[in-house]
Design a protein around this motif. Sequence first.
Motif, mmCIF file in Angstrom:
data_model
loop_
_atom_site.group_PDB
_atom_site.id
_atom_site.type_symbol
_atom_site.label_atom_id
_atom_site.label_comp_id
_atom_site.label_asym_id
_atom_site.label_seq_id
_atom_site.Cartn_x
_atom_site.Cartn_y
_atom_site.Cartn_z
ATOM 1 N N LYS A 85 0.871 -1.171 0.000
ATOM 2 C CA LYS A 85 0.000 0.000 0.000
ATOM 3 C C LYS A 85 0.904 1.215 0.000
ATOM 4 C CE LYS A 85 -3.337 2.763 2.586
ATOM 5 N NZ LYS A 85 -4.142 2.899 3.820
ATOM 6 N N ALA A 86 0.766 2.040 -1.028
ATOM 7 C CA ALA A 86 1.519 3.292 -1.101
ATOM 8 C C ALA A 86 0.604 4.403 -0.606
ATOM 9 C CB ALA A 86 1.978 3.558 -2.531
ATOM 10 N N TYR A 87 1.004 5.043 0.477
ATOM 11 C CA TYR A 87 0.238 6.150 1.043
ATOM 12 C C TYR A 87 0.585 7.407 0.244
ATOM 13 C CZ TYR A 87 -0.962 3.231 5.041
ATOM 14 O OH TYR A 87 -1.464 2.246 5.851
ATOM 15 N N LEU A 88 -0.243 7.718 -0.736
ATOM 16 C CA LEU A 88 0.018 8.830 -1.646
ATOM 17 C C LEU A 88 -0.745 10.069 -1.201
ATOM 18 C CD1 LEU A 88 -0.408 6.943 -5.052
ATOM 19 C CD2 LEU A 88 1.640 7.150 -3.624
ATOM 20 N N TRP A 89 -0.059 11.195 -1.313
ATOM 21 C CA TRP A 89 -0.698 12.467 -1.012
ATOM 22 C C TRP A 89 -0.083 13.532 -1.910
ATOM 23 C CZ3 TRP A 89 2.145 16.606 0.908
ATOM 24 C CH2 TRP A 89 3.423 16.295 1.348
ATOM 25 N N SER A 90 -0.853 14.559 -2.145
ATOM 26 C CA SER A 90 -0.324 15.677 -2.932
ATOM 27 C C SER A 90 -0.807 16.970 -2.318
ATOM 28 C CB SER A 90 -0.759 15.580 -4.398
ATOM 29 O OG SER A 90 -2.157 15.669 -4.513
ATOM 30 N N TYR A 136 4.490 6.720 2.950
ATOM 31 C CA TYR A 136 4.884 5.459 3.561
ATOM 32 C C TYR A 136 4.443 4.345 2.619
ATOM 33 C CZ TYR A 136 5.414 1.707 7.020
ATOM 34 O OH TYR A 136 5.816 0.568 7.673
ATOM 35 N N VAL A 137 5.108 3.211 2.702
ATOM 36 C CA VAL A 137 4.698 2.025 1.939
ATOM 37 C C VAL A 137 4.570 0.864 2.917
ATOM 38 C CG1 VAL A 137 5.238 0.407 0.093
ATOM 39 C CG2 VAL A 137 5.835 2.826 -0.169
ATOM 40 N N ALA A 138 3.344 0.371 3.072
ATOM 41 C CA ALA A 138 3.110 -0.826 3.870
ATOM 42 C C ALA A 138 3.381 -2.023 2.957
ATOM 43 C CB ALA A 138 1.685 -0.866 4.392
#
Length: 187
Positions: A39-44, A182-184
Amino acid sequence: MLAMQYRFVLPADYDMAIIRQRIQQRGHLLDGFPQLEWKAYLWSEGDGQLQGAVNAYAPLYLWQDNDGINQFLASPGFAAVCADFGRPPVDIWSVWACLGSQALPTAAVCYQQTQTIAPGTSLAALCRQEQERATRLYQQGAVTVLSAYDPQQWRLLRMSAWSTAQDAMQQVLHSDGYQIGYVAMKS
């Protein structure tokens, strides 16, 4: 393999430190989740530093199978996201190519592009083209590349993750840029 994503576009004046803190405090909770590859926690942030950026939280998942998706969507973690932001539409994509999954935690940014698959397009030919494109991006320095499609809405998803935004400049024009908080990963 299945990719999954939901996206919350937040107001222009939203304090994105809240999202960064949420990722920092909760990101590790999905490490080792059943059937989750990553899971890539992406934000912009709509500050113009990354192309196409608005204030958004848009985590992207890679699942081994549908059971993992079902477990996650029924979990207290997803219920908490819905309680805080509302229940989002969830996009699910069938994966054609995914290169470099184990290196994703080393990436700082990712770029995504979605486009419509035109009627009459040969899926077999498009799949080959996307696999070749993924290989080229990977050879050009992307640490992870994902290509997938959605046969319900006939859309294509391309994602490439990079160590720095500068590394990706010429390879990912016309894409939405995200920071990776973060990457889970699977156990």
